[in-house]
Write a protein that holds these residues in place. Structure first.
Motif, PDB file in Angstrom:
ATOM      1  N   UNK A 101      -3.475   8.245  11.469  1.00 11.48           N
ATOM      2  CA  UNK A 101      -4.907   8.352  11.791  1.00 11.48           C
ATOM      3  C   UNK A 101      -5.621   7.001  11.840  1.00 11.48           C
ATOM      4  N   UNK A 102      -4.996   5.962  11.288  1.00 10.42           N
ATOM      5  CA  UNK A 102      -5.639   4.652  11.227  1.00 10.42           C
ATOM      6  C   UNK A 102      -5.181   3.725  12.348  1.00 10.42           C
ATOM      7  N   UNK A 103      -4.362   4.210  13.245  1.00 13.06           N
ATOM      8  CA  UNK A 103      -3.864   3.371  14.337  1.00 13.06           C
ATOM      9  C   UNK A 103      -4.932   3.255  15.412  1.00 13.06           C
ATOM     10  N   UNK A 104      -5.831   2.340  15.185  1.00 16.77           N
ATOM     11  CA  UNK A 104      -6.962   2.087  16.084  1.00 16.77           C
ATOM     12  C   UNK A 104      -6.863   0.644  16.539  1.00 16.77           C
ATOM     13  N   UNK A 105      -7.199   0.397  17.794  1.00 15.85           N
ATOM     14  CA  UNK A 105      -7.048  -0.947  18.336  1.00 15.85           C
ATOM     15  C   UNK A 105      -7.889  -1.984  17.596  1.00 15.85           C
ATOM     16  N   UNK A 106      -8.969  -1.544  16.954  1.00 21.08           N
ATOM     17  CA  UNK A 106      -9.837  -2.484  16.245  1.00 21.08           C
ATOM     18  C   UNK A 106      -9.428  -2.674  14.793  1.00 21.08           C
ATOM     19  N   UNK A 107      -8.471  -1.862  14.319  1.00 20.57           N
ATOM     20  CA  UNK A 107      -8.075  -1.909  12.916  1.00 20.57           C
ATOM     21  C   UNK A 107      -6.717  -2.582  12.772  1.00 20.57           C
ATOM     22  N   UNK A 108      -6.637  -3.514  11.843  1.00 23.94           N
ATOM     23  CA  UNK A 108      -5.355  -4.100  11.450  1.00 23.94           C
ATOM     24  C   UNK A 108      -5.018  -3.516  10.075  1.00 23.94           C
ATOM     25  N   UNK A 109      -4.043  -2.617   9.991  1.00 25.37           N
ATOM     26  CA  UNK A 109      -3.783  -1.944   8.723  1.00 25.37           C
ATOM     27  C   UNK A 109      -3.258  -2.903   7.656  1.00 25.37           C
ATOM     28  N   UNK A 110      -3.727  -2.714   6.443  1.00 22.02           N
ATOM     29  CA  UNK A 110      -3.186  -3.402   5.276  1.00 22.02           C
ATOM     30  C   UNK A 110      -2.140  -2.498   4.641  1.00 22.02           C
ATOM     31  N   UNK A 111      -0.956  -3.027   4.417  1.00 22.42           N
ATOM     32  CA  UNK A 111       0.071  -2.302   3.665  1.00 22.42           C
ATOM     33  C   UNK A 111       0.096  -2.905   2.273  1.00 22.42           C
ATOM     34  N   UNK A 112      -0.472  -2.178   1.322  1.00 24.22           N
ATOM     35  CA  UNK A 112      -0.607  -2.672  -0.044  1.00 24.22           C
ATOM     36  C   UNK A 112       0.631  -2.295  -0.848  1.00 24.22           C
ATOM     37  N   UNK A 113       1.249  -3.278  -1.475  1.00 22.46           N
ATOM     38  CA  UNK A 113       2.490  -3.011  -2.209  1.00 22.46           C
ATOM     39  C   UNK A 113       2.290  -1.964  -3.297  1.00 22.46           C
ATOM     40  N   UNK A 114       1.099  -1.926  -3.907  1.00 19.57           N
ATOM     41  CA  UNK A 114       0.855  -0.973  -4.998  1.00 19.57           C
ATOM     42  C   UNK A 114       0.972   0.477  -4.546  1.00 19.57           C
ATOM     43  N   UNK A 115       0.774   0.740  -3.258  1.00 18.01           N
ATOM     44  CA  UNK A 115       0.778   2.108  -2.749  1.00 18.01           C
ATOM     45  C   UNK A 115       2.164   2.574  -2.297  1.00 18.01           C
ATOM     46  N   UNK A 116       3.112   1.660  -2.199  1.00 15.80           N
ATOM     47  CA  UNK A 116       4.401   1.973  -1.588  1.00 15.80           C
ATOM     48  C   UNK A 116       5.372   2.630  -2.565  1.00 15.80           C
ATOM     49  N   UNK A 117       5.993   3.734  -2.160  1.00 18.85           N
ATOM     50  CA  UNK A 117       6.984   4.368  -3.031  1.00 18.85           C
ATOM     51  C   UNK A 117       8.317   3.632  -3.035  1.00 18.85           C
ATOM     52  N   UNK A 118       8.631   2.945  -1.926  1.00 20.97           N
ATOM     53  CA  UNK A 118       9.925   2.258  -1.826  1.00 20.97           C
ATOM     54  C   UNK A 118       9.912   1.302  -0.632  1.00 20.97           C
ATOM     55  N   UNK A 119      10.954   0.481  -0.546  1.00 18.99           N
ATOM     56  CA  UNK A 119      11.045  -0.506   0.526  1.00 18.99           C
ATOM     57  C   UNK A 119      11.195   0.160   1.893  1.00 18.99           C
ATOM     58  N   UNK A 120      11.935   1.254   1.976  1.00 21.31           N
ATOM     59  CA  UNK A 120      12.144   1.927   3.251  1.00 21.31           C
ATOM     60  C   UNK A 120      10.825   2.368   3.877  1.00 21.31           C
ATOM     61  N   UNK A 121       9.923   2.877   3.050  1.00 21.89           N
ATOM     62  CA  UNK A 121       8.605   3.274   3.558  1.00 21.89           C
ATOM     63  C   UNK A 121       7.867   2.077   4.135  1.00 21.89           C
ATOM     64  N   UNK A 122       7.951   0.954   3.447  1.00 24.42           N
ATOM     65  CA  UNK A 122       7.315  -0.266   3.956  1.00 24.42           C
ATOM     66  C   UNK A 122       7.876  -0.628   5.328  1.00 24.42           C
ATOM     67  N   UNK A 123       9.196  -0.586   5.469  1.00 24.54           N
ATOM     68  CA  UNK A 123       9.818  -0.953   6.743  1.00 24.54           C
ATOM     69  C   UNK A 123       9.392  -0.003   7.856  1.00 24.54           C
ATOM     70  N   UNK A 124       9.260   1.272   7.547  1.00 19.77           N
ATOM     71  CA  UNK A 124       8.814   2.252   8.540  1.00 19.77           C
ATOM     72  C   UNK A 124       7.364   1.990   8.952  1.00 19.77           C
ATOM     73  N   UNK A 125       6.522   1.658   7.989  1.00 18.09           N
ATOM     74  CA  UNK A 125       5.122   1.352   8.289  1.00 18.09           C
ATOM     75  C   UNK A 125       5.014   0.099   9.156  1.00 18.09           C
ATOM     76  N   UNK A 126       5.794  -0.914   8.828  1.00 20.75           N
ATOM     77  CA  UNK A 126       5.768  -2.150   9.602  1.00 20.75           C
ATOM     78  C   UNK A 126       6.269  -1.918  11.032  1.00 20.75           C
ATOM     79  N   UNK A 127       7.244  -1.044  11.176  1.00 15.87           N
ATOM     80  CA  UNK A 127       7.770  -0.737  12.506  1.00 15.87           C
ATOM     81  C   UNK A 127       6.704  -0.059  13.357  1.00 15.87           C
ATOM     82  N   UNK A 128       5.923   0.803  12.736  1.00 13.57           N
ATOM     83  CA  UNK A 128       4.884   1.522  13.474  1.00 13.57           C
ATOM     84  C   UNK A 128       3.662   0.645  13.730  1.00 13.57           C
ATOM     85  N   UNK A 129       3.318  -0.200  12.783  1.00 12.99           N
ATOM     86  CA  UNK A 129       2.138  -1.074  12.914  1.00 12.99           C
ATOM     87  C   UNK A 129       2.607  -2.519  12.765  1.00 12.99           C
ATOM     88  N   UNK A 130       3.071  -3.078  13.874  1.00 13.22           N
ATOM     89  CA  UNK A 130       3.682  -4.409  13.818  1.00 13.22           C
ATOM     90  C   UNK A 130       2.675  -5.509  13.483  1.00 13.22           C
TER      91      UNK A 130
END
Length: 234
Positions: A101-130
């Motif tokens: 829902x946050x994939x908006x052209x004006x938004x640059x998503x922050x991936x906060x380490x505190x919210x991540x359950x594991x490294x794989x989730x981080x990699x998936x998020x980075x792949x979707x929001x480069x």
């Protein structure tokens, strides 16, 4: 030096962040505006300096309390009102589904380490929001997040934020020691967050190797003024 104002949103209003103790956050007391509304606070900040980027922490989303609605509607209104601004948004992303829902052209998503359950989730998020930005989050008890994110710069974004939450709103100055320690092991551009009191702190962070800095309290307390910002930019 890229200087970015930070706005913390909770329960539909702008609040004052203090040392990451979110249960204690209250409506902001700003010398720039008496309003707690997002649009008014953004407008007041831009009267101080024509910032090209604003960082928003959606604390309803970050806390993970499903009884609270996020601030996506508020942020969409701000994007419409200030279309020339780039918006960095931390919405406590824990999954790809949460990111969509946050994939908006004006938004640059922050991936906060505190919210991540594991490294794989981080990699998936980075792949979707480069274009996303990693925030390495440090609390009183140390780093929160997958340990490999802290130790291996190969996973970091360009830039990466070093978020020192115990310093936020504490009027104690930034964590120069932590920034220097991290900078020793990477060429990644680092943005420092937490503890900036005045322009001297920004200068010290720059000398320590920070390429950007996030500020909040110093703006609202008028400890950093337009002349400081213009002078530093020059």
């Amino acid at each position: 030096m890229h200087i970015i104002p930070v706005i913390d949103l909770m329960h539909g209003q702008v609040v004052q962040a203090i040392q990451g103790q979110r249960q204690s956050y209250r409506a902001i007391q700003s010398q720039l505006t008496a309003s707690h509304a997002l649009l008014d606070v953004v407008g007041a900040i831009l009267q101080v300096y024509p910032f090209n980027c604003v960082y928003i922490a959606d604390l309803n989303a970050i806390t993970g309390d499903t009884t609270l609605s996020n601030h996506r509607t508020h942020i969409a209104e701000a994007i419409q009102a200030f279309p020339h601004i780039e918006w960095w948004v931390d919405a406590g992303l824990k999954s790809v589904e949460a990111l969509k829902p946050w994939l908006d052209s004006a938004i640059r998503p922050i991936i906060a380490s505190e919210s991540l359950p594991d490294l794989q989730t981080y990699l998936e998020l980075r792949h979707m929001a480069t274009d996303s930005v990693l925030s390495l989050d440090y609390f009183q008890d140390g780093f929160h997040g997958p340990e490999s994110l802290q130790t291996d710069p190969m996973y970091w974004s360009q830039p990466t934020i070093v978020m020192s939450l115990p310093k936020v709103g504490a009027n104690q100055g930034p964590d120069i020691k932590k920034l220097l320690a991290i900078k020793q092991h990477t060429q990644t551009p680092l943005y420092a967050a937490g503890g900036v009191r005045d322009i001297a702190d920004i200068q010290e962070l720059s000398s320590a190797g920070a390429e950007g800095v996030l500020i909040a309290s110093a703006l609202h307390q008028k400890k950093i003024m337009a002349a400081d910002l213009h002078g530093f930019a020059q």
